[in-house]
Design an enzyme around this catalytic site. Structure first.
Site, mmCIF file in Angstrom:
data_model
loop_
_atom_site.group_PDB
_atom_site.id
_atom_site.type_symbol
_atom_site.label_atom_id
_atom_site.label_comp_id
_atom_site.label_asym_id
_atom_site.label_seq_id
_atom_site.Cartn_x
_atom_site.Cartn_y
_atom_site.Cartn_z
ATOM 1 N N HIS A 183 0.875 -1.231 -0.206
ATOM 2 C CA HIS A 183 0.194 0.010 0.193
ATOM 3 C C HIS A 183 0.932 1.075 0.077
ATOM 4 C CE1 HIS A 183 -3.513 2.747 1.366
ATOM 5 N NE2 HIS A 183 -3.874 1.847 1.065
ATOM 6 N N LYS A 185 3.355 4.455 -0.918
ATOM 7 C CA LYS A 185 3.456 5.300 -2.109
ATOM 8 C C LYS A 185 4.567 6.210 -1.654
ATOM 9 C CE LYS A 185 -1.148 4.878 -0.794
ATOM 10 N NZ LYS A 185 -1.697 3.706 -1.556
ATOM 11 N N ASP A 190 17.148 10.178 -7.981
ATOM 12 C CA ASP A 190 18.661 10.342 -8.072
ATOM 13 C C ASP A 190 19.209 10.099 -6.565
ATOM 14 O OD1 ASP A 190 18.532 10.993 -10.677
ATOM 15 O OD2 ASP A 190 18.638 13.265 -10.196
ATOM 16 N N HIS A 391 -8.240 11.461 1.454
ATOM 17 C CA HIS A 391 -7.434 10.087 1.563
ATOM 18 C C HIS A 391 -6.138 10.461 2.550
ATOM 19 C CE1 HIS A 391 -5.077 7.173 -0.837
ATOM 20 N NE2 HIS A 391 -6.161 6.598 -0.214
ATOM 21 N N LYS A 393 -3.343 10.822 5.270
ATOM 22 C CA LYS A 393 -2.992 9.844 6.226
ATOM 23 C C LYS A 393 -1.657 10.526 7.159
ATOM 24 C CE LYS A 393 -4.209 6.653 2.641
ATOM 25 N NZ LYS A 393 -5.473 6.623 3.304
ATOM 26 N N ASP A 398 1.736 18.481 19.268
ATOM 27 C CA ASP A 398 2.249 19.678 19.324
ATOM 28 C C ASP A 398 3.959 19.695 19.456
ATOM 29 O OD1 ASP A 398 1.435 18.008 21.949
ATOM 30 O OD2 ASP A 398 2.937 19.271 22.641
#
Ligand SMILES: *[C@@H]1O[C@H](CO)[C@@H](O)[C@H](O)[C@H]1NC(C)=O
Ligand SMILES: *[C@@H]1O[C@H](CO)[C@@H](O)[C@H](O)[C@H]1NC(C)=O
Ligand SMILES: *[C@@H]1O[C@H](CO)[C@@H](O)[C@H](O)[C@H]1NC(C)=O
Ligand SMILES: *[C@@H]1O[C@H](CO)[C@@H](O)[C@H](O)[C@H]1NC(C)=O
Ligand SMILES: *[C@@H]1O[C@H](CO)[C@@H](O)[C@H](O)[C@H]1NC(C)=O
Ligand SMILES: *[C@@H]1O[C@H](CO)[C@@H](O)[C@H](O)[C@H]1NC(C)=O
Length: 467
Positions: A183, A185, A190, A391, A393, A398
């Site tokens: 899942h 991403k 480089d 979407h 996440k 603080d």
């Protein structure tokens, strides 16, 4: 740094104190130091982690790393706020145009062209542009893609184009390996720039789904560490089993207890990358759940969480649910959860959210609040499947910013592969711009907008979501 290790070697040799030993050690030291410095200059990613050189890594990043929060705001949404960040589309284009030698992408699925929806959405062109840029790069430089084993033909079309153009693609069969999915991403460009966040390689993630991520430019040490997670997926793309333990080249020195210390935008920061599930964590890597729990536990005033799903139905997830209630009660931490809903949202989620939102008592300072964020849709936008949803996440306290790639539902911590970037700038002076401040502003913009509706004890899904 290196001399910590050399000192250990010296201790091993200690019994005979002869001048020849000292001479040999001195020569050895010089040779090793030479090798180390050449390696760090030329091939940082090949340095095996059983050589402790954390300070050297930090050194190669001194003063350069720049972190920029990036967002996709679905077309048609407008906030009454000056808080805004570059678009993910814009930043992906910049990364691809700057790439000189390599682009490594860890991904869930690929639908950058609008072949899957049978809608004629003009905004799909942004996804097509990114795919085109990647196709062009694939002929010129190394483009490697680790992807969860595609479920259908439509998801293979983009990948086939990239393979034909010269990209290397490996399917990671998480279903067989862990009964889950890849899942994650993120991008490593480089071996020095990274992108990590909620956006999939999906045209909707650029224009029709609300997403949040971070790009860090010119940050070899962080890129090197994320590269290790990529290399683990790359390895799994060719493997029927998960190594246990993982070989030492996947191990890391940087975790919640010994984070990487480096300046980000000139501000002293402690940074690490967490990973899930635990079976994919090589030695030294903090599992994502442990990262989340330690960040909640570390808060002194507030914990703000923006995630798509909240389903504490599996034992690991209960740890987070319990921890939120505990800090709210024992430390009077102000907890806010911003959750999403769309067509696929289950009614059960609402029971759990109502339960959390009922943890309220002004006398004792108990304060857990839950809001549902809804991305409005026009009639034609409603036709786009799997779109028009928040979407995001991430979590911000603080003290710390956490930017992840996965839904927070129980199975995630057991079998879904994901990762997160944790940035701790508690030592920054109040005048410095911090990632935490920026992420907090994003949260407050969304929380206080008219797109968010508070959950009350009698709220139900139909009233709030099916508008
Ligand atoms: C490097 O790691 C060692 C132990 O692993 C630790 O004692 C030391 O403080 C670290 N140095 C830095 C600069 O992080
Ligand atoms: C953030 O860094 C401080 C030291 O500057 C440390 O005491 C604290 O535990 C860290 N917080 C987290 C969540 O890692
Ligand atoms: C997580 O979110 C994705 C959408 O990004 C969805 O397809 C998947 O089913 C979700 N997983 C869980 C466990 O909720
Ligand atoms: C870092 O600097 C870039 C400009 O180079 C800026 O866009 C970004 O907001 C800064 N990030 C932080 C956390 O201050
Ligand atoms: C959001 O609203 C809360 C009260 O509902 C307020 O305390 C807070 O300052 C607001 N934040 C912003 C950024 O407007
Ligand atoms: C912006 O402000 C107007 C006027 O107060 C309000 O009607 C609208 O809902 C606000 N929009 C958002 C996204 O908060």
């Amino acid at each position: 740094m290196a001399d910590v290790d050399l000192r250990n070697r010296e201790n091993l040799l200690k019994p005979q104190t002869c001048s020849r030993c000292i001479l040999i050690i001195t020569c050895l030291t010089a040779v090793l130091l030479m090798i180390f410095s050449i390696q760090t200059l030329i091939i940082p990613s090949l340095i095996s982690s059983d050589v402790k050189i954390n300070a050297t890594f930090a050194h190669t990043c001194t003063g350069k790393c720049r972190l920029v929060l990036v967002e996709s705001i679905p077309v048609g949404m407008q906030f009454n706020s000056s808080v805004g960040h570059p678009s993910i589309y814009q930043v992906w284009q910049v990364l691809l145009s700057e790439a000189q030698s390599s682009v490594d992408i860890a991904s869930f699925y690929w639908t950058l062209t609008n072949e899957d929806t049978h809608t004629h959405e003009p905004t799909a062109s942004w996804g097509e542009k990114i795919l085109q840029d990647l196709v062009e790069l694939s002929g010129k430089i190394s483009v490697r893609i680790a992807v969860n084993t595609p479920q259908n033909k439509q998801q293979q079309r983009d990948l086939q184009m990239l393979i034909s153009a010269g990209a290397d693609v490996r399917d990671v069969n998480m279903q067989d390996l862990t009964s889950g999915v890849l899942h994650t991403k993120f991008w490593v460009v480089d071996k020095k720039h990274i992108y990590i966040g909620s956006a999939n390689m999906d045209w909707r993630s650029l224009t029709q789904v609300k997403e949040l991520g971070a790009v860090v430019y010119d940050c070899e040490c962080l890129a090197d560490d994320l590269q290790k997670i990529f290399e683990a997926y790359w390895f799994l793309g060719n493997s029927k089993t998960i190594p246990a333990p993982w070989p030492s080249q996947y191990a890391t020195d940087f975790n919640k207890d010994t984070p990487m210390q480096l300046p980000i935008n000139g501000t002293d920061s402690r940074v690490y990358l967490s990973s899930a599930p635990p079976s994919l964590c090589a030695e030294g890597r903090t599992p994502d759940l442990q990262a989340i729990l330690s960040i909640i536990n570390d808060a002194q005033q507030f914990v703000y969480i923006a995630v798509m799903n909240y389903l504490p139905t599996i034992e690991y997830w209960a740890d987070i649910d319990t921890e939120l209630r505990r800090v709210a009660f024992e430390k009077n931490i102000h907890v806010c959860l911003l959750i999403s809903c769309w067509d696929s949202t289950s009614a059960i989620m609402f029971s759990f959210l109502r339960s959390l939102a009922s943890v309220q008592d002004s006398k004792s300072g108990l304060d857990i609040q839950v809001k549902i964020f809804i991305v409005p849709s026009s009639p034609s936008q409603k036709q786009i499947p799997f779109a028009r949803v928040n979407h995001n996440k991430y979590m911000v306290t603080d003290r710390v910013a956490y930017i992840g790639t996965s839904n927070w539902s129980g199975d995630y911590f057991l079998n879904t592969a994901g990762s997160a970037l944790v940035v701790n700038q508690t030592s920054a002076s109040s005048s410095e711009s911090t990632v935490k401040d920026q992420l907090q502003a994003v949260f407050e913009r969304d929380w206080n907008s008219s797109y968010s509706t508070p959950i009350k004890h009698n709220s139900n899904l139909e009233d709030i979501c099916r508008v």
